[in-house]
Motif scaffolding. Structure first.
Motif, mmCIF file in Angstrom:
data_model
loop_
_atom_site.group_PDB
_atom_site.id
_atom_site.type_symbol
_atom_site.label_atom_id
_atom_site.label_comp_id
_atom_site.label_asym_id
_atom_site.label_seq_id
_atom_site.Cartn_x
_atom_site.Cartn_y
_atom_site.Cartn_z
ATOM 1 N N THR A 148 55.816 48.608 48.198
ATOM 2 C CA THR A 148 56.190 48.910 49.581
ATOM 3 C C THR A 148 55.031 48.698 50.544
ATOM 4 O O THR A 148 55.161 48.014 51.563
ATOM 5 C CB THR A 148 56.696 50.358 49.690
ATOM 6 N N VAL A 149 53.887 49.298 50.243
ATOM 7 C CA VAL A 149 52.778 49.247 51.211
ATOM 8 C C VAL A 149 52.175 47.850 51.317
ATOM 9 O O VAL A 149 51.796 47.423 52.412
ATOM 10 C CB VAL A 149 51.695 50.296 50.887
ATOM 11 N N THR A 150 52.111 47.128 50.204
ATOM 12 C CA THR A 150 51.579 45.762 50.311
ATOM 13 C C THR A 150 52.571 44.862 51.038
ATOM 14 O O THR A 150 52.169 43.972 51.794
ATOM 15 C CB THR A 150 51.239 45.182 48.937
ATOM 16 N N GLY A 151 53.863 45.106 50.835
ATOM 17 C CA GLY A 151 54.865 44.339 51.568
ATOM 18 C C GLY A 151 54.777 44.574 53.061
ATOM 19 O O GLY A 151 54.854 43.626 53.864
ATOM 20 N N LEU A 152 54.606 45.833 53.456
ATOM 21 C CA LEU A 152 54.464 46.149 54.874
ATOM 22 C C LEU A 152 53.172 45.574 55.438
ATOM 23 O O LEU A 152 53.131 45.104 56.584
ATOM 24 C CB LEU A 152 54.496 47.663 55.075
#
Length: 266
Positions: A148-152
């Protein structure tokens, strides 16, 4: 990162810095005690009275403007999930948008790009802002957080946010139970290995209280232990209530690390 809550109902300080002058005094003290960043929020993270975007801006924007004038060299962070509020905060002098609700407003990253400010990319397990998890489950919480955080973060860069202005936050307790937050701390190195700088916001949180059976007012030792482990695992930014104690703990970890690598400490 020292916390300044411009709210009357914060879980920790219960409105101690809601008044403008009290918040300024607290920010001055935090800077004096070693804060590099001041994080200003105008809405309690959890359940509580509804706060409109206009009221949130009223609580934060003039304060950020005054803080910018008083401390020109301090990084100012605006803790908000709303793009319209983030825009006003950036206009007032904020350097960073701390989005603790995982892009609930997709325009927030566009605001960061427009104003050339930093962005914290977080994980909330799909929860809407100001809601609590109910029987939340993950096959692998660390893998879910990392994706999630790397995608964001990658989306933010695609929208024009500087790659050197993006920070990722596993967001302990948001969309997670105590087991999940402890697992994130144990395996934090998997997040720091992504290459994005990692922020940890664990100060006095419920997972520490539940682990130690400690009230909110008795979680400093658990907070400092968690900060120390997080720093050892490579975290770079630490959002805290007690700046002086956190600074001492983190300086100790830094010196231990320097000794271990043969640089002799200080």
């Amino acid at each position: 990162m020292g916390v300044i809550n411009r709210t009357p109902d914060s879980f920790y300080d219960r409105g101690t810095t809601f008044a403008f002058d009290a918040a300024l005094r607290a920010a001055d003290t935090a800077v004096q005690r070693g804060a590099d960043i001041i994080d200003v929020g105008g809405v309690k993270a959890g359940y509580g009275e509804h706060v409109t975007a206009g009221e949130e801006a009223r609580r934060t924007v003039p304060f950020i403007a005054e803080l910018r004038a008083r401390h020109p060299d301090v990084v100012i962070s605006a803790d908000t999930w709303r793009a319209e509020v983030a825009s006003e905060c950036a206009e007032a002098g904020a350097d960073l948008i701390n989005d603790t609700w995982a892009g609930a407003d997709p325009d927030l990253a566009r605001v960061a790009a427009e104003y050339d400010v930093g962005l914290v990319c977080s994980h909330s397990g799909g929860l809407a802002p100001r809601t609590d998890p109910h029987r939340v489950a993950y096959t692998d919480v660390v893998a879910d957080v990392a994706a999630t955080v790397t995608g964001l973060a990658e989306r933010a860069v695609e929208l024009g946010v500087g790659a050197d202005r993006v920070v990722i936050d596993p967001t302990h307790d948001f969309g997670k139970n105590t087991y999940h937050s402890l697992e994130l701390t144990r395996r934090l190195a998997e997040l720091t290995a992504t290459g994005w700088p990692v922020l940890v916001a664990v100060s006095n949180k419920d997972f520490i209280g539940e682990t130690l059976d400690a009230a909110v007012t008795d979680r400093l030792a658990g907070t400092l232990a968690t900060l120390a482990v997080s720093a050892w695992e490579g975290a770079r930014v630490f959002r805290v209530h007690d700046v002086a104690a956190a600074r001492r703990a983190l300086d100790t970890v830094t010196r231990l690390g320097a000794t271990e690598t043969g640089n002799g400490g200080v």
